[in-house]
Motif scaffolding. Structure first.
Motif, PDB file in Angstrom:
ATOM      1  N   ASN A 121       0.755  -1.087   0.046  1.00 19.71           N
ATOM      2  CA  ASN A 121      -0.015   0.002  -0.118  1.00 19.71           C
ATOM      3  C   ASN A 121       0.956   1.242   0.010  1.00 19.71           C
ATOM      4  OD1 ASN A 121      -2.140   1.914  -0.021  1.00 19.71           O
ATOM      5  ND2 ASN A 121      -2.438   1.318   2.464  1.00 19.71           N
ATOM      6  N   GLN A 122       0.907   1.988  -1.074  1.00 14.29           N
ATOM      7  CA  GLN A 122       1.767   3.202  -1.166  1.00 14.29           C
ATOM      8  C   GLN A 122       1.040   4.345  -0.628  1.00 14.29           C
ATOM      9  OE1 GLN A 122       3.529   5.839  -4.762  1.00 14.29           O
ATOM     10  NE2 GLN A 122       4.014   3.655  -4.854  1.00 14.29           N
ATOM     11  N   VAL A 123       1.503   5.127   0.585  1.00 11.28           N
ATOM     12  CA  VAL A 123       0.886   6.207   1.183  1.00 11.28           C
ATOM     13  C   VAL A 123       1.933   7.202   1.483  1.00 11.28           C
ATOM     14  CG1 VAL A 123      -0.900   4.767   2.228  1.00 11.28           C
ATOM     15  CG2 VAL A 123       1.186   5.062   3.412  1.00 11.28           C
ATOM     16  N   LYS A 124       1.442   8.407   1.863  1.00 14.24           N
ATOM     17  CA  LYS A 124       2.587   9.421   2.207  1.00 14.24           C
ATOM     18  C   LYS A 124       3.134   9.038   3.809  1.00 14.24           C
ATOM     19  CE  LYS A 124       1.286  13.898   1.880  1.00 14.24           C
ATOM     20  NZ  LYS A 124       0.747  15.208   1.964  1.00 14.24           N
ATOM     21  N   TYR A 125       4.405   8.870   3.754  1.00 11.64           N
ATOM     22  CA  TYR A 125       4.842   8.435   5.278  1.00 11.64           C
ATOM     23  C   TYR A 125       6.298   9.352   5.203  1.00 11.64           C
ATOM     24  CZ  TYR A 125       6.321   5.363   9.148  1.00 11.64           C
ATOM     25  OH  TYR A 125       6.616   5.009  10.347  1.00 11.64           O
ATOM     26  N   ASN A 126       6.453   9.928   6.394  1.00  9.05           N
ATOM     27  CA  ASN A 126       7.542  10.612   6.526  1.00  9.05           C
ATOM     28  C   ASN A 126       7.739  11.082   8.188  1.00  9.05           C
ATOM     29  OD1 ASN A 126       6.439  13.431   6.784  1.00  9.05           O
ATOM     30  ND2 ASN A 126       6.093  13.304   4.714  1.00  9.05           N
ATOM     31  N   PRO A 127       8.711  11.507   8.445  1.00  5.03           N
ATOM     32  CA  PRO A 127       8.703  11.974  10.166  1.00  5.03           C
ATOM     33  C   PRO A 127       7.732  12.822  10.470  1.00  5.03           C
ATOM     34  CG  PRO A 127      10.950  11.893   9.374  1.00  5.03           C
ATOM     35  CD  PRO A 127       9.843  11.814   7.939  1.00  5.03           C
ATOM     36  N   PHE A 128       7.045  13.684   9.755  1.00  3.51           N
ATOM     37  CA  PHE A 128       6.099  14.558   9.876  1.00  3.51           C
ATOM     38  C   PHE A 128       4.517  13.852   9.636  1.00  3.51           C
ATOM     39  CE2 PHE A 128       9.375  17.485   8.203  1.00  3.51           C
ATOM     40  CZ  PHE A 128       9.826  17.528   9.322  1.00  3.51           C
ATOM     41  N   ASN A 129       4.498  12.831   9.115  1.00  2.00           N
ATOM     42  CA  ASN A 129       3.267  12.157   8.625  1.00  2.00           C
ATOM     43  C   ASN A 129       3.418  10.701   9.061  1.00  2.00           C
ATOM     44  OD1 ASN A 129       0.521  13.171   6.918  1.00  2.00           O
ATOM     45  ND2 ASN A 129       1.278  10.989   6.485  1.00  2.00           N
ATOM     46  N   ARG A 130       3.018  10.375  10.227  1.00  2.00           N
ATOM     47  CA  ARG A 130       2.895   9.020  10.432  1.00  2.00           C
ATOM     48  C   ARG A 130       1.728   8.042  10.146  1.00  2.00           C
ATOM     49  NH1 ARG A 130       5.380   9.309  15.876  1.00  2.00           N
ATOM     50  NH2 ARG A 130       4.511   7.251  16.398  1.00  2.00           N
ATOM     51  N   GLN A 131       1.991   6.906  10.067  1.00  4.44           N
ATOM     52  CA  GLN A 131       0.966   5.835   9.554  1.00  4.44           C
ATOM     53  C   GLN A 131       1.136   4.773  10.431  1.00  4.44           C
ATOM     54  OE1 GLN A 131      -1.059   6.212   7.200  1.00  4.44           O
ATOM     55  NE2 GLN A 131      -0.231   7.661   5.652  1.00  4.44           N
ATOM     56  N   ASP A 132       0.986   4.930  11.635  1.00  6.36           N
ATOM     57  CA  ASP A 132       1.194   3.612  12.639  1.00  6.36           C
ATOM     58  C   ASP A 132       0.309   2.693  12.546  1.00  6.36           C
ATOM     59  OD1 ASP A 132       3.175   5.483  13.476  1.00  6.36           O
ATOM     60  OD2 ASP A 132       2.447   5.902  15.616  1.00  6.36           O
ATOM     61  N   ALA A 133      -1.066   2.773  12.431  1.00  4.66           N
ATOM     62  CA  ALA A 133      -2.079   1.938  12.379  1.00  4.66           C
ATOM     63  C   ALA A 133      -1.953   1.250  11.241  1.00  4.66           C
ATOM     64  CB  ALA A 133      -3.395   2.597  12.523  1.00  4.66           C
ATOM     65  N   SER A 147       6.453  10.549  -0.797  1.00  4.77           N
ATOM     66  CA  SER A 147       6.759  11.976  -0.143  1.00  4.77           C
ATOM     67  C   SER A 147       7.400  11.619   1.189  1.00  4.77           C
ATOM     68  CB  SER A 147       5.706  12.764   0.080  1.00  4.77           C
ATOM     69  OG  SER A 147       5.733  13.848   0.262  1.00  4.77           O
ATOM     70  N   PRO A 148       8.589  10.784   1.202  1.00  2.00           N
ATOM     71  CA  PRO A 148       9.283  10.271   2.199  1.00  2.00           C
ATOM     72  C   PRO A 148      10.423  11.654   2.721  1.00  2.00           C
ATOM     73  CG  PRO A 148      10.397   9.555   0.376  1.00  2.00           C
ATOM     74  CD  PRO A 148       9.240  10.077   0.015  1.00  2.00           C
ATOM     75  N   LEU A 149      10.550  12.558   2.028  1.00  2.00           N
ATOM     76  CA  LEU A 149      11.185  13.846   2.423  1.00  2.00           C
ATOM     77  C   LEU A 149      10.329  15.005   2.872  1.00  2.00           C
ATOM     78  CD1 LEU A 149      14.380  13.410   0.280  1.00  2.00           C
ATOM     79  CD2 LEU A 149      14.070  12.522   2.425  1.00  2.00           C
ATOM     80  N   TRP A 186      15.687   6.413   8.687  1.00  2.00           N
ATOM     81  CA  TRP A 186      14.697   6.015   9.512  1.00  2.00           C
ATOM     82  C   TRP A 186      13.371   5.140   8.856  1.00  2.00           C
ATOM     83  CZ3 TRP A 186       9.628   8.373   9.542  1.00  2.00           C
ATOM     84  CH2 TRP A 186       8.953   8.126  10.571  1.00  2.00           C
ATOM     85  N   LEU A 187      13.198   5.497   7.694  1.00  2.00           N
ATOM     86  CA  LEU A 187      12.103   4.474   7.050  1.00  2.00           C
ATOM     87  C   LEU A 187      12.716   3.248   6.784  1.00  2.00           C
ATOM     88  CD1 LEU A 187      10.727   7.306   4.507  1.00  2.00           C
ATOM     89  CD2 LEU A 187       9.503   6.313   6.212  1.00  2.00           C
ATOM     90  N   LEU A 188      13.742   3.206   6.100  1.00  2.00           N
ATOM     91  CA  LEU A 188      14.295   1.976   5.842  1.00  2.00           C
ATOM     92  C   LEU A 188      14.640   0.940   6.773  1.00  2.00           C
ATOM     93  CD1 LEU A 188      16.756   3.160   2.766  1.00  2.00           C
ATOM     94  CD2 LEU A 188      14.501   2.063   2.512  1.00  2.00           C
ATOM     95  N   GLU A 216       9.869  10.757  17.596  1.00  2.00           N
ATOM     96  CA  GLU A 216       9.034  11.649  18.526  1.00  2.00           C
ATOM     97  C   GLU A 216       9.069  13.055  17.968  1.00  2.00           C
ATOM     98  OE1 GLU A 216      11.912  11.239  21.879  1.00  2.00           O
ATOM     99  OE2 GLU A 216      11.051   9.245  22.403  1.00  2.00           O
ATOM    100  N   ILE A 217       9.454  13.310  16.888  1.00  2.00           N
ATOM    101  CA  ILE A 217       9.269  14.442  16.216  1.00  2.00           C
ATOM    102  C   ILE A 217       7.840  14.584  16.022  1.00  2.00           C
ATOM    103  CG2 ILE A 217       9.182  15.543  13.747  1.00  2.00           C
ATOM    104  CD1 ILE A 217      12.005  14.570  13.495  1.00  2.00           C
ATOM    105  N   SER A 218       6.806  13.582  15.931  1.00  2.00           N
ATOM    106  CA  SER A 218       5.464  13.645  15.493  1.00  2.00           C
ATOM    107  C   SER A 218       4.622  12.941  16.706  1.00  2.00           C
ATOM    108  CB  SER A 218       5.139  13.212  14.199  1.00  2.00           C
ATOM    109  OG  SER A 218       5.699  11.832  14.010  1.00  2.00           O
ATOM    110  N   GLY A 219       5.404  12.349  17.706  1.00  2.00           N
ATOM    111  CA  GLY A 219       4.548  11.914  18.727  1.00  2.00           C
ATOM    112  C   GLY A 219       5.690  10.519  19.239  1.00  2.00           C
ATOM    113  N   GLU A 220       4.907   9.785  20.035  1.00  2.00           N
ATOM    114  CA  GLU A 220       5.583   8.817  20.898  1.00  2.00           C
ATOM    115  C   GLU A 220       5.944   7.668  19.894  1.00  2.00           C
ATOM    116  OE1 GLU A 220       3.604   7.183  24.199  1.00  2.00           O
ATOM    117  OE2 GLU A 220       3.560   9.203  25.202  1.00  2.00           O
ATOM    118  N   SER A 221       7.332   6.778  20.292  1.00  2.00           N
ATOM    119  CA  SER A 221       7.425   5.742  19.326  1.00  2.00           C
ATOM    120  C   SER A 221       6.575   4.471  19.307  1.00  2.00           C
ATOM    121  CB  SER A 221       9.101   5.436  19.558  1.00  2.00           C
ATOM    122  OG  SER A 221       9.837   6.410  19.440  1.00  2.00           O
ATOM    123  N   PRO A 222       6.314   4.005  18.227  1.00  2.00           N
ATOM    124  CA  PRO A 222       5.417   2.694  18.437  1.00  2.00           C
ATOM    125  C   PRO A 222       6.463   1.565  18.549  1.00  2.00           C
ATOM    126  CG  PRO A 222       5.454   3.565  16.176  1.00  2.00           C
ATOM    127  CD  PRO A 222       6.278   4.592  16.849  1.00  2.00           C
TER     128      PRO A 222
END
Length: 277
Positions: free
Chosen positions: A162-174, A190-192, A221-223, A261-267
């Motif tokens: 599933n290709q989605v926007k995901y970067n340190p400012f835009n989390r996709q935890d669920a 948009s990883p950057l 961080w993503l990889l 932690e830039i955008s919340g707690e670590s999963p």
């Protein structure tokens, strides 16, 4: 030293997807062709395009010009939701093959859920394309967890990403948690954050410890997250090569948490197996 290398892959649903891909959204014409050629020369073996980008012919030209065998490159393209009807999806995929100059699409995605056509109809078409050998693997893009669950239930073959926007400012935890449970990869576009990561002081600080840029830290961080693929876009040769230069260092568990932690707690699930030293 990290075990990740530029030829590292993510396995999902029988597909072996190069973990670092080259995104081509918003690049067209000769600029796109040249960027694809540079990317392949720099070691990328995963190209991402879409009918919506209006650049498949340019991507195909770059693939042809590069001195890299076709069977070494994982080519991804996407069906526009406006082409989600059965016959339209078949025509779209064949058109993509023609424009890209390839016989088989390695991974075909539905670019986003359709508001008009039931998902099962589009998936029936894409599964048919697999039966015909036009497509090797299939996936989706911009799907929520419930939409992804439906795709998994409806498809006769595995949904591999599933290709989605995901970067340190835009989390996709669920979504990432579901993908991990279901054996699906998550491809981060948009990883950057369209360049915004470059100005983040927290990422810059981590990068200084490794002699790397904030952008390289964001990609790393993503990889280092399980089942995550990243497809940064770049139009200059320096940026194309710099984005590929993220395999000779490794973020510690603490540094991974700092980025989260830039955008919340670590999963906790995203840090499994990371070295905390």
């Amino acid at each position: 030293m990290s075990q990740l290398t530029i030829d590292s892959t993510v396995s999902a649903g029988g597909a072996s997807i190069p973990a670092l891909g080259f995104g081509t959204a918003r690049i067209t014409g000769e600029d796109c062709t040249q960027a694809v050629e540079w990317a392949l020369e720099a070691g990328y073996r995963h190209l991402d395009t879409a009918t919506m980008y209006d650049n498949e012919s340019a991507v195909g030209d770059g693939l042809e010009r590069a001195d890299v065998p076709r069977d070494e490159v994982f080519v991804v393209t996407k069906i526009d939701p406006e082409d989600a009807a059965f016959d339209d999806a078949l025509e779209s995929a064949q058109g993509s093959c023609d424009r890209l100059g390839i016989e088989t699409i390695d991974l075909l995605l539905l670019h986003a859920p359709s508001d008009e056509v039931p998902l099962e109809i589009t998936l029936d078409a894409i599964n048919h394309l697999q039966d015909e050998g036009v497509v090797d693997h299939i996936g989706v893009s911009n799907f929520s967890v419930p939409e992804l669950e439906e795709a998994v239930d409806r498809s006769e073959t595995p949904i591999v990403t599933n290709q989605v926007k995901y970067n340190p400012f835009n989390r996709q935890d669920a979504l990432l948690e579901y993908c991990l449970e279901a054996g699906i990869s998550l491809t981060a576009y948009s990883p950057l954050a369209r360049g915004d990561v470059a100005d983040d002081e927290r990422l810059e600080s981590i990068g200084e410890r490794h002699g790397k840029s904030a952008a390289q830290v964001a990609l790393r961080w993503l990889l280092q997250q399980p089942s995550v693929v990243a497809i940064p876009k770049a139009s200059s040769r320096d940026h194309v090569e710099a984005n590929a230069d993220c395999f000779d260092f490794e973020l510690s568990g603490e540094e991974m948490r700092e980025v989260f932690e830039i955008s919340g707690e670590s999963p906790a699930f995203a840090l499994e197996g990371d070295d905390e030293s």
